[in-house]
Design an enzyme around this catalytic site. Structure first.
Site, short mmCIF file in Angstrom:
data_model
loop_
_atom_site.label_atom_id
_atom_site.label_comp_id
_atom_site.label_asym_id
_atom_site.label_seq_id
_atom_site.Cartn_x
_atom_site.Cartn_y
_atom_site.Cartn_z
N GLY A 130 -49.69 8.51 6.79
CA GLY A 130 -49.83 7.32 5.96
C GLY A 130 -50.62 6.28 6.73
O GLY A 130 -51.85 6.23 6.68
N ILE A 156 -50.15 8.93 -4.66
CA ILE A 156 -51.56 8.74 -5.04
C ILE A 156 -51.65 7.97 -6.37
O ILE A 156 -51.25 8.47 -7.42
CB ILE A 156 -52.29 10.08 -5.13
CG1 ILE A 156 -52.15 10.85 -3.80
CG2 ILE A 156 -53.75 9.85 -5.48
CD1 ILE A 156 -52.61 10.09 -2.57
N GLN A 337 -35.40 -18.17 -6.19
CA GLN A 337 -34.44 -19.18 -5.76
C GLN A 337 -34.46 -20.39 -6.70
O GLN A 337 -33.41 -20.94 -7.05
CB GLN A 337 -34.75 -19.62 -4.33
CG GLN A 337 -33.62 -20.33 -3.62
CD GLN A 337 -32.48 -19.39 -3.26
OE1 GLN A 337 -32.62 -18.17 -3.37
NE2 GLN A 337 -31.35 -19.95 -2.87
N GLU A 364 -52.98 -0.11 0.81
CA GLU A 364 -54.23 -0.53 1.47
C GLU A 364 -53.98 -0.89 2.93
O GLU A 364 -54.72 -1.68 3.52
CB GLU A 364 -54.88 -1.72 0.73
CG GLU A 364 -55.11 -1.51 -0.74
CD GLU A 364 -56.36 -0.71 -1.04
OE1 GLU A 364 -57.08 -0.36 -0.10
OE2 GLU A 364 -56.61 -0.45 -2.22
#
Length: 384
Positions: A130, A156, A337, A364
């Site tokens: 990866g 993918i 929040q 990416e």
């Protein structure tokens, strides 16, 4: 670089209207059905979103990097699934062919990618490769006029919809690391290519990923990108520099949407007899979010302009991707929040966005990979 400010303003306004009038009202439908409606896909084709960054000679709009990130600021302000479907055609699924492909390869595939008739997909990541993309194990062995591919790709994007895969595979097992990797164009339906089950993800319903499996998959040698072995990793890195700026811009768009929703909620939600937007601690969260969004926007535009000038922006692209996606996560947390308990239920979009934007810090290149790229670039520069 903006080539024509008037044309660019019209394009951004058109995308902004499309997002607000066509996409935002369908967000819940996409989340519930896990698919993008066919009529929305048709509209995206009609207005040219699949070919934004592809050259005009192939039917695209040929936008510059700065023009693209400014459009991405708008596209990011709705469910990421909409942008994800067109993203691979404008980025990692098509750019390898455009940047390093032969004229024949460009003519054969880019027009269909630009029109959206063909969905592209980028197959790099593997079960054991990866962040360390140079460790990939998928092999491509030359056999006459073909290569035989074997291996599995993981997570993918757009694989279930893809008609075309840009595949990174090792053509020289004797070379360790990136130098033995080549890039191939593999059409869906090629014998030996199969898909795994669609992944069930934390968020981003409607944006699909799955395994892509090659078992003695016979690919014509003419589909070796650029007809050159051993340069596939370089092709991937060229594509990822551009993709990182695009994802950074999408993250900024999402942050703008979340801040706008949080501000609207704060101005209408009353506690102790007054809107919670009157409370300084809430104001602090709003102010911090606006400040970080502004900083990220300036960073991305600056990096995009430098890329348009032909400069090497590997460090700047990583800086922008790292800061913008981490910023987006912080804005998401603050927005939940501010919404209080309402932010934890699906009646409000922030619950979905909180899950959706978590992925930005992973694909990416993870935030940690961006840190390594930035640091190594600094060290290299200091050593010269």
């Amino acid at each position: 670089m903006i080539r024509d400010p008037e044309t660019q303003a019209l394009l951004e306004e058109g995308v902004r209207r499309f997002v607000q009038e066509a996409l935002v009202p369908r967000e819940d439908e996409v989340a519930e059905t896990d698919r993008i409606p066919a009529d929305i896909v048709a509209q995206m084709k009609e207005i040219g979103l699949f070919g934004l960054s592809l050259p005009e000679e192939y039917g695209g709009l040929g936008v510059t990097m700065e023009e693209e990130v400014r459009i991405a600021f708008e596209l990011g302000q709705t469910s990421p699934a909409f942008r994800s479907l067109i993203g691979t055609n404008n980025g990692i699924g098509a750019m390898g062919i455009y940047l390093d492909g032969t004229d024949e390869q460009k003519q054969a595939y880019l027009p269909s990618l630009a029109s959206g008739d063909l969905i592209g997909s980028f197959a790099l990541t593997e079960p054991e490769a990866g962040s360390d993309a140079g460790a990939l194990k998928t092999t491509a062995v030359r056999d006459g006029d073909h290569y035989i591919l074997n291996g599995t790709k993981r997570f993918i994007t757009n694989a279930p919809e893809a008609g075309l895969f840009t595949v990174m595979a090792r053509t020289d097992p004797g070379i360790k690391g990136a130098a033995g990797i080549s890039a191939f164009i593999v059409e869906a339906g090629t014998p030996g290519l199969s898909l795994g089950k669609i992944d069930k993800k934390m968020g981003q319903k409607g944006a699909h990923t799955c395994d892509v499996i090659f078992e003695d998959c016979k690919v014509p040698a003419a589909n070796l990108i650029g007809n050159r072995e051993g340069v596939g990793f370089k092709t991937a890195m060229k594509v990822l520099d551009k993709g990182r700026l695009h994802i950074a811009a999408v993250a900024i768009g999402a942050a703008k949407r979340m801040l706008r929703d949080a501000l609207g909620f704060a101005m209408n939600r009353k506690q102790f007899g007054q809107p919670i937007s009157d409370f300084q601690l809430v104001q602090g969260m709003l102010a911090d979010s606006k400040t970080e969004i502004y900083a990220a926007e300036c960073m991305v535009i600056d990096a995009a302009r430098k890329r348009d000038e032909g400069k090497d922006v590997s460090i700047e692209a990583s800086c922008a991707k790292y800061f913008s996606t981490e910023m987006c996560g912080r804005v998401a947390d603050r927005a939940v929040q501010i919404h209080g308990g309402s932010g934890y239920v699906s009646d409000y979009a922030i619950e979905r966005f909180y899950r959706d934007v978590r992925l930005f810090r992973l694909y990416e290149g993870t935030s940690q990979v961006q840190q390594v790229i930035i640091a190594r670039g600094l060290i290299r520069g200091a050593a010269i």
